[in-house]
Write a protein that holds these residues in place. Structure first.
Motif, mmCIF file in Angstrom:
data_model
loop_
_atom_site.group_PDB
_atom_site.id
_atom_site.type_symbol
_atom_site.label_atom_id
_atom_site.label_comp_id
_atom_site.label_asym_id
_atom_site.label_seq_id
_atom_site.Cartn_x
_atom_site.Cartn_y
_atom_site.Cartn_z
ATOM 1 N N ASN A 230 0.785 -1.062 -0.134
ATOM 2 C CA ASN A 230 0.452 0.472 -0.313
ATOM 3 C C ASN A 230 0.623 1.613 -0.191
ATOM 4 N N TYR A 263 -2.050 4.503 -3.680
ATOM 5 C CA TYR A 263 -2.975 5.694 -3.721
ATOM 6 C C TYR A 263 -2.833 6.583 -4.660
ATOM 7 N N GLU A 282 -8.105 6.459 2.393
ATOM 8 C CA GLU A 282 -7.443 5.778 1.917
ATOM 9 C C GLU A 282 -6.536 4.146 3.228
#
Length: 299
Positions: A230, A263, A282
């Motif tokens: 991520n 993101y 997020e």
């Protein structure tokens, strides 16, 4: 307020560890606040309660003989529960990392968060980022991998731990460690890396490149389990081209279950709810990705 572009910070003064399971340390020896160098004064960090959990500090021997402290959070009951190792940011074991462990415990995992840096000094109470970085620089690859090996060994002796099902997650400094550990240990079935460095930056010196080895971009072929990342497109310390290079390396290695989500507009540290970098949407999406992977691979 301190704003950092790389590893970035209402400090709840009443945050206390449960003493159940405390071994080898006194409660006063454990820093239980939020990392001073990164805490945002206006932050309202998530605080996960201990209802239905067993929590506390333990310690166990590392390969170098150091008695390694770790925070453990697990569901009440006999288990056995899948194990998740939680790897901190450069600020070490502090309230945010402990809360992440409790969130995992609420989801049915036995979470273990080692204090990787305290051989030298605990960085969490320090306000001087140069001092923090000097401490972290002394935690080399072999020491860190040894600490993870010790964590796996200790967990294997706990009746409540199912070490046939092991995951790992880490943030910033710990994000890089996730990739490294998943390439080193066959026992790790799944990992989730949060914005850890993947490759040397374009301007890195030969010394910096060597000091950072092994780089995740060079380990794609060696991953033993599925690893997802991520990352934020606005991360000032992790260029987007290194994220693209890592994704390409995973695809070239045939790692179809591994990959990175970038993101858009998210900065470094977007999951850290005690920092000004926190982005709730997020962070929630990344956490949902973590839970989905661990559900698929560890349960």
């Amino acid at each position: 307020m301190t704003v950092l572009i790389r590893p970035e910070g209402n400090e709840p003064s009443d945050f206390n560890l449960s003493r159940r399971g405390l071994a080898g340390l006194t409660a006063g020896a454990v820093f239980t606040g939020y990392a001073v160098a990164a805490l945002a004064q206006e932050a309202q960090p998530i605080v996960t309660d201990e209802t239905g959990l067993e929590t506390g500090m333990v310690s166990y021997p590392a390969p170098d003989g150091f008695d390694l402290p770790a925070y453990v959070a697990r569901p009440e009951g006999d288990g056995p529960f899948p194990v998740v190792i939680v790897v901190s940011e450069i600020f070490g074991l502090h309230a945010y990392i402990m809360d992440v462990a409790r969130r995992l415990a609420k989801a049915g995992y036995a979470a273990v968060a080692p204090a990787f840096f305290v051989r030298v000094e605990d960085p969490a109470p320090l306000a001087d980022m140069r001092a923090v970085q000097a401490i972290v620089a002394q935690a080399g690859y072999e020491q860190v991998m040894g600490d993870i090996a010790a964590t796996l060994e200790w967990a294997s002796g706990q009746l409540w731990a199912n070490t046939d099902r092991v995951g790992i997650t880490g943030f910033c400094w710990g994000g890089k460690v996730v990739w490294q550990a998943a390439a080193r240990f066959a026992a790790i079935d799944a990992g989730v890396a949060w914005y850890g460095r993947l490759a040397p930056s374009a301007g890195a010196t030969p010394e910096q490149i060597e000091a950072g080895r092994p780089w995740p971009v060079d380990l794609a072929d060696d991953l033993k389990g599925a690893v997802i990342g991520n990352y934020g497109s606005a991360d000032g310390g992790i260029p987007n081209d290194t994220v693209a290079a890592m994704q390409a390396a995973l695809e070239a290695a045939g790692q179809t279950e591994s990959g990175i989500k970038l993101y858009e507009g998210a900065p470094h540290g977007f999951h850290a709810d005690y920092r000004p970098s926190y982005r709730s949407a997020e962070a929630a999406d990344g956490w949902a990705r973590l839970l989905a992977l661990f559900e698929a691979k560890l349960k």
